[in-house]
Motif scaffolding. Structure first.
Motif, mmCIF file in Angstrom:
data_model
loop_
_atom_site.group_PDB
_atom_site.id
_atom_site.type_symbol
_atom_site.label_atom_id
_atom_site.label_comp_id
_atom_site.label_asym_id
_atom_site.label_seq_id
_atom_site.Cartn_x
_atom_site.Cartn_y
_atom_site.Cartn_z
ATOM 1 N N ASP A 1 -7.843 12.314 -47.591
ATOM 2 C CA ASP A 1 -6.561 11.611 -47.580
ATOM 3 C C ASP A 1 -5.390 12.551 -47.358
ATOM 4 O OD1 ASP A 1 -7.529 8.917 -48.239
ATOM 5 O OD2 ASP A 1 -8.107 9.820 -50.141
ATOM 6 N N LEU A 2 -5.452 13.733 -47.962
ATOM 7 C CA LEU A 2 -4.360 14.703 -47.887
ATOM 8 C C LEU A 2 -4.933 16.071 -47.559
ATOM 9 C CD1 LEU A 2 -2.451 13.646 -51.136
ATOM 10 C CD2 LEU A 2 -1.995 12.860 -48.804
ATOM 11 N N ARG A 3 -4.074 16.923 -46.964
ATOM 12 C CA ARG A 3 -4.503 18.267 -46.584
ATOM 13 C C ARG A 3 -3.443 19.289 -47.010
ATOM 14 N NH1 ARG A 3 -6.413 14.597 -43.932
ATOM 15 N NH2 ARG A 3 -4.303 13.977 -43.326
ATOM 16 N N VAL A 4 -3.903 20.357 -47.649
ATOM 17 C CA VAL A 4 -3.083 21.506 -47.994
ATOM 18 C C VAL A 4 -3.713 22.703 -47.299
ATOM 19 C CG1 VAL A 4 -2.262 22.979 -49.866
ATOM 20 C CG2 VAL A 4 -2.504 20.526 -50.243
ATOM 21 N N CYS A 5 -2.894 23.593 -46.730
ATOM 22 C CA CYS A 5 -3.488 24.727 -46.029
ATOM 23 C C CYS A 5 -2.679 25.994 -46.239
ATOM 24 C CB CYS A 5 -3.641 24.431 -44.538
ATOM 25 S SG CYS A 5 -2.116 24.491 -43.581
ATOM 26 N N THR A 6 -3.275 27.125 -45.897
ATOM 27 C CA THR A 6 -2.591 28.408 -45.916
ATOM 28 C C THR A 6 -1.941 28.646 -44.558
ATOM 29 O OG1 THR A 6 -4.529 29.623 -45.125
ATOM 30 C CG2 THR A 6 -4.315 29.343 -47.515
ATOM 31 N N GLU A 7 -1.109 29.680 -44.502
ATOM 32 C CA GLU A 7 -0.440 30.007 -43.245
ATOM 33 C C GLU A 7 -1.422 30.445 -42.161
ATOM 34 O OE1 GLU A 7 2.595 32.873 -44.142
ATOM 35 O OE2 GLU A 7 4.045 31.321 -44.743
ATOM 36 N N ARG A 8 -2.599 30.928 -42.563
ATOM 37 C CA ARG A 8 -3.569 31.363 -41.556
ATOM 38 C C ARG A 8 -4.546 30.254 -41.157
ATOM 39 N NH1 ARG A 8 -7.053 35.789 -45.130
ATOM 40 N NH2 ARG A 8 -7.884 34.360 -46.710
ATOM 41 N N ALA A 9 -4.292 29.044 -41.610
ATOM 42 C CA ALA A 9 -5.139 27.921 -41.213
ATOM 43 C C ALA A 9 -4.926 27.584 -39.743
ATOM 44 C CB ALA A 9 -4.843 26.699 -42.080
ATOM 45 N N VAL A 10 -5.999 27.146 -39.103
ATOM 46 C CA VAL A 10 -5.963 26.743 -37.693
ATOM 47 C C VAL A 10 -6.851 25.514 -37.545
ATOM 48 C CG1 VAL A 10 -6.470 27.404 -35.314
ATOM 49 C CG2 VAL A 10 -5.679 29.131 -36.924
ATOM 50 N N PHE A 11 -6.343 24.514 -36.824
ATOM 51 C CA PHE A 11 -7.105 23.291 -36.566
ATOM 52 C C PHE A 11 -7.340 23.161 -35.059
ATOM 53 C CE2 PHE A 11 -4.687 22.778 -40.424
ATOM 54 C CZ PHE A 11 -5.565 22.148 -41.305
ATOM 55 N N GLY A 12 -8.507 22.658 -34.688
ATOM 56 C CA GLY A 12 -8.762 22.486 -33.266
ATOM 57 C C GLY A 12 -10.004 21.667 -32.992
ATOM 58 N N GLN A 13 -9.991 21.013 -31.823
ATOM 59 C CA GLN A 13 -11.128 20.195 -31.378
ATOM 60 C C GLN A 13 -11.616 20.722 -30.023
ATOM 61 O OE1 GLN A 13 -10.764 17.988 -34.819
ATOM 62 N NE2 GLN A 13 -12.427 18.039 -33.343
ATOM 63 N N PRO A 14 -12.550 21.685 -30.047
ATOM 64 C CA PRO A 14 -13.014 22.294 -28.795
ATOM 65 C C PRO A 14 -14.167 21.556 -28.118
ATOM 66 C CG PRO A 14 -14.019 23.410 -30.651
ATOM 67 C CD PRO A 14 -13.121 22.340 -31.240
ATOM 68 N N GLU A 15 -14.456 20.345 -28.564
ATOM 69 C CA GLU A 15 -15.691 19.686 -28.130
ATOM 70 C C GLU A 15 -15.816 19.529 -26.617
ATOM 71 O OE1 GLU A 15 -15.247 18.497 -32.438
ATOM 72 O OE2 GLU A 15 -13.897 18.743 -30.726
ATOM 73 N N VAL A 16 -14.714 19.145 -25.931
ATOM 74 C CA VAL A 16 -14.837 18.923 -24.480
ATOM 75 C C VAL A 16 -15.270 20.198 -23.766
ATOM 76 C CG1 VAL A 16 -13.247 16.972 -24.393
ATOM 77 C CG2 VAL A 16 -12.349 19.305 -24.121
ATOM 78 N N ARG A 17 -14.925 21.348 -24.327
ATOM 79 C CA ARG A 17 -15.317 22.620 -23.710
ATOM 80 C C ARG A 17 -16.797 22.914 -23.915
ATOM 81 N NH1 ARG A 17 -10.106 26.629 -24.845
ATOM 82 N NH2 ARG A 17 -8.513 25.135 -24.187
ATOM 83 N N LEU A 18 -17.422 22.176 -24.832
ATOM 84 C CA LEU A 18 -18.859 22.315 -25.071
ATOM 85 C C LEU A 18 -19.648 21.165 -24.449
ATOM 86 C CD1 LEU A 18 -18.674 23.428 -28.815
ATOM 87 C CD2 LEU A 18 -19.317 24.860 -26.878
ATOM 88 N N GLY A 19 -18.946 20.309 -23.708
ATOM 89 C CA GLY A 19 -19.627 19.230 -23.010
ATOM 90 C C GLY A 19 -19.871 17.984 -23.825
ATOM 91 N N ILE A 20 -19.157 17.837 -24.949
ATOM 92 C CA ILE A 20 -19.297 16.645 -25.779
ATOM 93 C C ILE A 20 -17.905 16.151 -26.164
ATOM 94 C CG2 ILE A 20 -21.579 17.273 -26.667
ATOM 95 C CD1 ILE A 20 -20.184 18.293 -29.230
ATOM 96 N N LEU A 21 -17.837 15.099 -26.970
ATOM 97 C CA LEU A 21 -16.544 14.668 -27.493
ATOM 98 C C LEU A 21 -16.522 14.841 -29.008
ATOM 99 C CD1 LEU A 21 -16.933 11.688 -29.004
ATOM 100 C CD2 LEU A 21 -16.947 10.855 -26.685
ATOM 101 N N ALA A 22 -15.328 14.741 -29.555
ATOM 102 C CA ALA A 22 -15.167 14.849 -31.012
ATOM 103 C C ALA A 22 -15.622 13.533 -31.623
ATOM 104 C CB ALA A 22 -13.715 15.155 -31.354
ATOM 105 N N GLY A 23 -16.908 13.449 -31.948
ATOM 106 C CA GLY A 23 -17.519 12.175 -32.295
ATOM 107 C C GLY A 23 -17.647 11.890 -33.778
ATOM 108 N N ALA A 24 -17.003 12.703 -34.626
ATOM 109 C CA ALA A 24 -17.134 12.497 -36.069
ATOM 110 C C ALA A 24 -15.814 12.095 -36.702
ATOM 111 C CB ALA A 24 -17.698 13.749 -36.738
#
Length: 248
Positions: free
Chosen positions: A115-138
């Protein structure tokens, strides 16, 4: 609990730490099974959930690519990861993800399921799935647009571009950013402490209402409020509020 997770039980919350440091907390079948065990426990005895990868600079580097490469269409249709994340999303009480370092692919989707997200300054979010030939399916194809808007979500899903903590806060992907990893878990606990000041039943029904489809409103709100109006906890809390105002 299965390998891959460390679980700490508290009175009003469960603290669950992803624990596959040698694999950058990659999400494999065993970890998914362990997450299902956590969900079963929180469904049977509802409490809040704090989900983290710890403070060693990694939340979850994504799905286990070695396993993912070998999966076929029947595995995809079995919704291995998405079913577990949907179950986390549907837990009765609020959930908080505490993210330090990369949350990529399935790791990001696991954070979105909370429901909520807390992160540090070094946190990184990303969806690289298309580069692996799939989609973000979850979950990312529908949870990310709900969090950041359709156009921005499409950009991130189409390009695989990574989002740092400052951008994540600006676009609403996270609720809070802390400067130091040492502040991450205390801040997440403080957020849960704030929620815990409310009525547990009111909190549970509020989550149910917010997560309900638009067609369920206002009927769901009315029924939920009717239940709460008859709850003894509501009477106690309102009496205490009025007594404080009267100086009693």
């Amino acid at each position: 609990m299965s390998a891959g997770l460390r679980v700490e039980e508290r009175t009003d919350r469960l603290v669950v730490t992803l624990d596959r440091p040698e694999k950058r907390n990659a999400i494999d079948a065993d970890l998914i099974a362990a997450l299902h065990e956590v969900c079963a426990e929180l469904e049977a005895r509802p409490r809040m959930l704090l989900l983290t990868g710890g403070t060693d600079g990694i939340f979850a580097g994504g799905a286990d690519i070695a396993q993912l490469r070998e999966r076929g269409r029947l595995d995809a249709l079995a919704a291995i990861n998405s079913a577990a994340f949907a179950r986390i999303r549907a837990l009765p009480m609020p959930t908080v993800a505490a993210v330090d370092g990369p949350a990529l692919g399935g790791g990001a989707e696991l954070a979105y399921a909370c429901d909520l997200r807390v992160c540090t300054e070094r946190a990184v979010f990303g969806q690289p799935e298309v580069r692996l030939g799939i989609l973000a399916g979850a979950g990312a194809t529908h949870r990310l647009p709900a969090l950041v808007g359709e156009a921005r979500a499409k950009e991130l899903l189409f390009t695989g571009r990574r989002v740092d903590s400052a951008e994540a806060l600006r676009i609403g992907l996270v609720n809070r950013v802390v400067a130091s990893p040492d502040e991450l878990l205390p801040t997440a606990h403080e957020l849960i402490d704030e929620m815990a000041k409310g009525s547990a039943l009111a909190l549970r029904l509020t989550k149910l209402a917010v997560d309900a489809p638009p067609a369920a409103h206002p009927q769901l709100d009315l029924v939920s409020q009717a239940v709460l109006f008859e709850d003894e906890e509501k009477r106690r809390r309102m009496t205490e509020f009025l007594d404080r105002r009267r100086g009693r």
